[in-house]
Design a protein around this motif. Structure first.
Motif, PDB file in Angstrom:
ATOM      1  N   UNK A  33       0.841  -1.195   0.000  1.00 10.93           N
ATOM      2  CA  UNK A  33       0.000   0.000   0.000  1.00 10.93           C
ATOM      3  C   UNK A  33       0.874   1.241   0.000  1.00 10.93           C
ATOM      4  N   UNK A  34       0.407   2.260  -0.683  1.00 10.70           N
ATOM      5  CA  UNK A  34       1.199   3.474  -0.830  1.00 10.70           C
ATOM      6  C   UNK A  34       0.357   4.720  -0.627  1.00 10.70           C
ATOM      7  N   UNK A  92      -3.380  10.919  -1.879  1.00 15.94           N
ATOM      8  CA  UNK A  92      -4.176   9.758  -2.234  1.00 15.94           C
ATOM      9  C   UNK A  92      -3.595   8.485  -1.611  1.00 15.94           C
ATOM     10  N   UNK A  93      -4.484   7.626  -1.180  1.00 12.14           N
ATOM     11  CA  UNK A  93      -4.132   6.265  -0.803  1.00 12.14           C
ATOM     12  C   UNK A  93      -4.234   5.430  -2.071  1.00 12.14           C
ATOM     13  N   UNK A  94      -3.320   4.477  -2.238  1.00 15.50           N
ATOM     14  CA  UNK A  94      -3.353   3.661  -3.455  1.00 15.50           C
ATOM     15  C   UNK A  94      -2.801   2.276  -3.193  1.00 15.50           C
ATOM     16  N   UNK A  95      -3.175   1.378  -4.074  1.00 13.74           N
ATOM     17  CA  UNK A  95      -2.589   0.042  -4.019  1.00 13.74           C
ATOM     18  C   UNK A  95      -1.327   0.012  -4.871  1.00 13.74           C
ATOM     19  N   UNK A  96      -0.391  -0.843  -4.487  1.00 11.34           N
ATOM     20  CA  UNK A  96       0.806  -1.043  -5.287  1.00 11.34           C
ATOM     21  C   UNK A  96       1.824   0.063  -5.174  1.00 11.34           C
ATOM     22  N   UNK A 103      -6.446   4.160  -7.010  1.00 14.27           N
ATOM     23  CA  UNK A 103      -6.291   5.361  -6.193  1.00 14.27           C
ATOM     24  C   UNK A 103      -7.623   5.698  -5.530  1.00 14.27           C
ATOM     25  N   UNK A 104      -7.552   6.251  -4.310  1.00 10.59           N
ATOM     26  CA  UNK A 104      -8.736   6.742  -3.651  1.00 10.59           C
ATOM     27  C   UNK A 104      -9.163   8.085  -4.218  1.00 10.59           C
ATOM     28  N   UNK A 105     -10.092   8.747  -3.510  1.00 10.15           N
ATOM     29  CA  UNK A 105     -10.604  10.033  -4.006  1.00 10.15           C
ATOM     30  C   UNK A 105      -9.742  11.211  -3.556  1.00 10.15           C
TER      31      UNK A 105
END
Length: 113
Positions: A33-34, A92-96, A103-105
Motif C-alpha cells: 500500500x502506498x 491519495x491512498x493507493x494500491x501497489x 487510487x482513492x478520491x
C-alpha cells in the motif's frame, strides 16, 4: 476496491498532519500500500509505501513522513511532520507501488502561513 482517505487540512509550515485511509473490497493485508500526491498543476507522484515488512519513501519526504498500517482495521496511515509549502497537494491512498494501481478520491493538504 474502495479507498477512503481522511485527515487533510490547512497547516502552517513546520506543522504536522496525520492522514488515514480505510480500505475495503480486496485483501488489504496482502497488498503493498502506498500514498501518492498531486501538487496544484503537477502530476501525480508516489510518496511512501508499506508492504508489512519494510517502508519506502520518496527522497523529498524521507525523514519527515512515516507510513504505517493497521491490518486489523484495514487502515493505512501517513504521519507528516515538518511540513513544507511544497508538500501542498491532494494526497491519495493507493494500491501497489509507483503511480500504477487503484487510487482513492484524495484528501487536500494545504501548507501555508
Amino acid at each position: 476496491v474502495q479507498l477512503v482517505e481522511s485527515g487533510g487540512g490547512l497547516v502552517q509550515p513546520g506543522g504536522s498532519l496525520r492522514l488515514s485511509c480505510v480500505a475495503s473490497g480486496f485483501p488489504f493485508t496482502t497488498y503493498y500500500m502506498s500514498w501518492g500526491r498531486q501538487a496544484p498543476g503537477g502530476q501525480r507522484e508516489w510518496v511512501a509505501g508499506d508492504n508489512n515488512y519494510r517502508t519506502d519513501y520518496a527522497d523529498s519526504v524521507k525523514g519527515r513522513f512515516t507510513v504505517s498500517r493497521d491490518n486489523a482495521k484495514n487502515t493505512l496511515y501517513l504521519q507528516m511532520n515538518r511540513l513544507k509549502v511544497e508538500d501542498t497537494g491532494v494526497y491519495y491512498c493507493k494500491t501497489g507501488t509507483g503511480i500504477s494501481g487503484n487510487w482513492g478520491q484524495g484528501t487536500q493538504v494545504t501548507v501555508s502561513s
